[in-house]
Write an enzyme that holds these catalytic residues in place. Structure first.
Site, PDB file in Angstrom:
ATOM      1  N   LYS A   1       0.818  -1.223   0.000  1.00 40.08           N
ATOM      2  CA  LYS A   1       0.000   0.000   0.000  1.00 40.08           C
ATOM      3  C   LYS A   1       0.849   1.270   0.000  1.00 40.08           C
ATOM      4  O   LYS A   1       0.576   2.192  -0.768  1.00 40.08           O
ATOM      5  CB  LYS A   1      -0.919   0.041   1.231  1.00 40.08           C
ATOM      6  CG  LYS A   1      -1.953  -1.059   1.299  1.00 40.08           C
ATOM      7  CD  LYS A   1      -2.939  -0.822   2.429  1.00 40.08           C
ATOM      8  CE  LYS A   1      -2.329  -0.850   3.820  1.00 40.08           C
ATOM      9  NZ  LYS A   1      -1.821  -2.159   4.257  1.00 40.08           N
TER      10      LYS A   1
ATOM     11  N   ARG B   1      -0.598  -8.954  13.359  1.00 40.02           N
ATOM     12  CA  ARG B   1      -1.114  -7.892  12.483  1.00 40.02           C
ATOM     13  C   ARG B   1      -2.027  -8.480  11.414  1.00 40.02           C
ATOM     14  O   ARG B   1      -3.035  -7.888  11.031  1.00 40.02           O
ATOM     15  CB  ARG B   1       0.045  -7.117  11.845  1.00 40.02           C
ATOM     16  CG  ARG B   1       0.740  -6.197  12.858  1.00 40.02           C
ATOM     17  CD  ARG B   1       2.117  -5.777  12.409  1.00 40.02           C
ATOM     18  NE  ARG B   1       2.129  -4.979  11.202  1.00 40.02           N
ATOM     19  CZ  ARG B   1       3.194  -4.842  10.416  1.00 40.02           C
ATOM     20  NH1 ARG B   1       4.330  -5.456  10.719  1.00 40.02           N
ATOM     21  NH2 ARG B   1       3.135  -4.088   9.355  1.00 40.02           N
TER      22      ARG B   1
HETATM   23  P1  AMP Z   1       0.949   0.478   8.859  1.00 43.15           P
HETATM   24  O1  AMP Z   1       2.134   1.356   8.629  1.00 43.15           O
HETATM   25  O2  AMP Z   1      -0.280   0.949   8.124  1.00 43.15           O
HETATM   26  O3  AMP Z   1       1.254  -0.984   8.629  1.00 43.15           O
HETATM   27  O4  AMP Z   1       0.585   0.598  10.410  1.00 43.15           O
HETATM   28  C1  AMP Z   1       1.485   0.196  11.425  1.00 43.15           C
HETATM   29  C2  AMP Z   1       0.759   0.149  12.758  1.00 43.15           C
HETATM   30  O5  AMP Z   1       0.230   1.451  13.073  1.00 43.15           O
HETATM   31  C3  AMP Z   1      -0.456  -0.766  12.815  1.00 43.15           C
HETATM   32  O6  AMP Z   1      -0.092  -2.110  13.094  1.00 43.15           O
HETATM   33  C4  AMP Z   1      -1.264  -0.131  13.944  1.00 43.15           C
HETATM   34  O7  AMP Z   1      -0.709  -0.455  15.206  1.00 43.15           O
HETATM   35  C5  AMP Z   1      -1.023   1.355  13.715  1.00 43.15           C
HETATM   36  N1  AMP Z   1      -2.053   1.939  12.816  1.00 43.15           N
HETATM   37  C6  AMP Z   1      -1.870   2.462  11.564  1.00 43.15           C
HETATM   38  N2  AMP Z   1      -3.020   2.903  11.042  1.00 43.15           N
HETATM   39  C7  AMP Z   1      -3.982   2.642  11.971  1.00 43.15           C
HETATM   40  C8  AMP Z   1      -5.392   2.833  12.016  1.00 43.15           C
HETATM   41  N3  AMP Z   1      -6.073   3.362  10.983  1.00 43.15           N
HETATM   42  N4  AMP Z   1      -6.046   2.457  13.150  1.00 43.15           N
HETATM   43  C9  AMP Z   1      -5.390   1.923  14.197  1.00 43.15           C
HETATM   44  N5  AMP Z   1      -4.074   1.690  14.209  1.00 43.15           N
HETATM   45  C10 AMP Z   1      -3.361   2.040  13.114  1.00 43.15           C
END
Ligand code: AMP
Length: 190
Positions: free
Chosen positions: A14, A146
């Site tokens: 993404k 995750r």
């Molecule tokens: P990502 O970089 O999108 O993989 O996000 C890394 C981590 O950030 C996730 O595993 C969550 O702990 C937190 N996170 C990111 N976006 C969200 C969201 N929309 N809601 C809740 N936690 C989030």
């Protein structure tokens, strides 16, 4: 305005693809994960709170996440839309996003799912962990959690938009430019 949700499991690509689409279609790229990592890097109270959840592979609570997102969206200027990366991650966030975009008279144009198998994403995340410096990319049990969180809490967001006739699937396997091409044609159709 084109407001797109780029959707998919962790490690589906993404971030990389959202950046490309943002450039190509003059969209503001909003990644809630990147926003949290910025707060952690600067050791802010929000960063401290987010870290305790991110380190376990859990979602940061909605009230914190939605408020942060809302403030960012309201500041968007000079773009032809927004590409959301990593948000919404559950139904409550999807509802909050719809309400926000409705109030701004700039509704969500569609959600694009980057379709990648589970085996492939674990491989990709572990590989990214070698260079990304992300603690949550290095530990296989956190990665599995995750994915579990994605399955249980985030996957229903697809049906939420599918019911509105706003969800499409794109094959997320292949070279970066090949996938970017598929996504660009999907965006053009929204
Ligand atoms: P990502 O970089 O999108 O993989 O996000 C890394 C981590 O950030 C996730 O595993 C969550 O702990 C937190 N996170 C990111 N976006 C969200 C969201 N929309 N809601 C809740 N936690 C989030």
């Amino acid at each position: 305005m084109k407001n797109i949700i780029l959707f998919g499991p962790p490690g589906s690509g993404k971030g990389t693809q959202a950046e490309k689409l943002a450039e190509r279609f003059n969209l503001l790229h909003i990644s809630t994960g990147d926003m949290f990592r910025y707060e952690i890097k600067h050791d802010t109270p929000l960063g401290k709170k987010a870290k305790s959840y991110m380190d376990k592979g859990e979602l940061v609570p909605d009230e914190v996440t939605i408020e942060m997102l809302r403030e960012r969206v309201k500041k968007a200027t000079g773009v032809d839309g927004i590409i959301f990366d990593g948000f919404p991650r559950n139904k409550a966030q999807a509802e909050a996003l719809d309400e926000l975009m409705h109030d701004l008279e700039s509704p969500i144009s569609g959600l694009i799912l980057l379709d990648v198998s589970e085996d492939e994403i674990v491989k990709r995340i572990l590989k990214r962990g070698e260079s990304s410096g992300r603690a949550d990319d290095r530990d296989e049990s956190i990665i599995r959690n995750r994915i579990e969180v994605f399955r249980k809490q985030t996957a229903p967001v697809f049906s939420y938009y599918d019911k509105k006739g706003l969800a499409v699937k794109v094959n997320g396997l292949g070279g970066i430019d090949e996938i970017a091409g598929r996504l660009a044609s999907a965006v053009e159709k929204l």
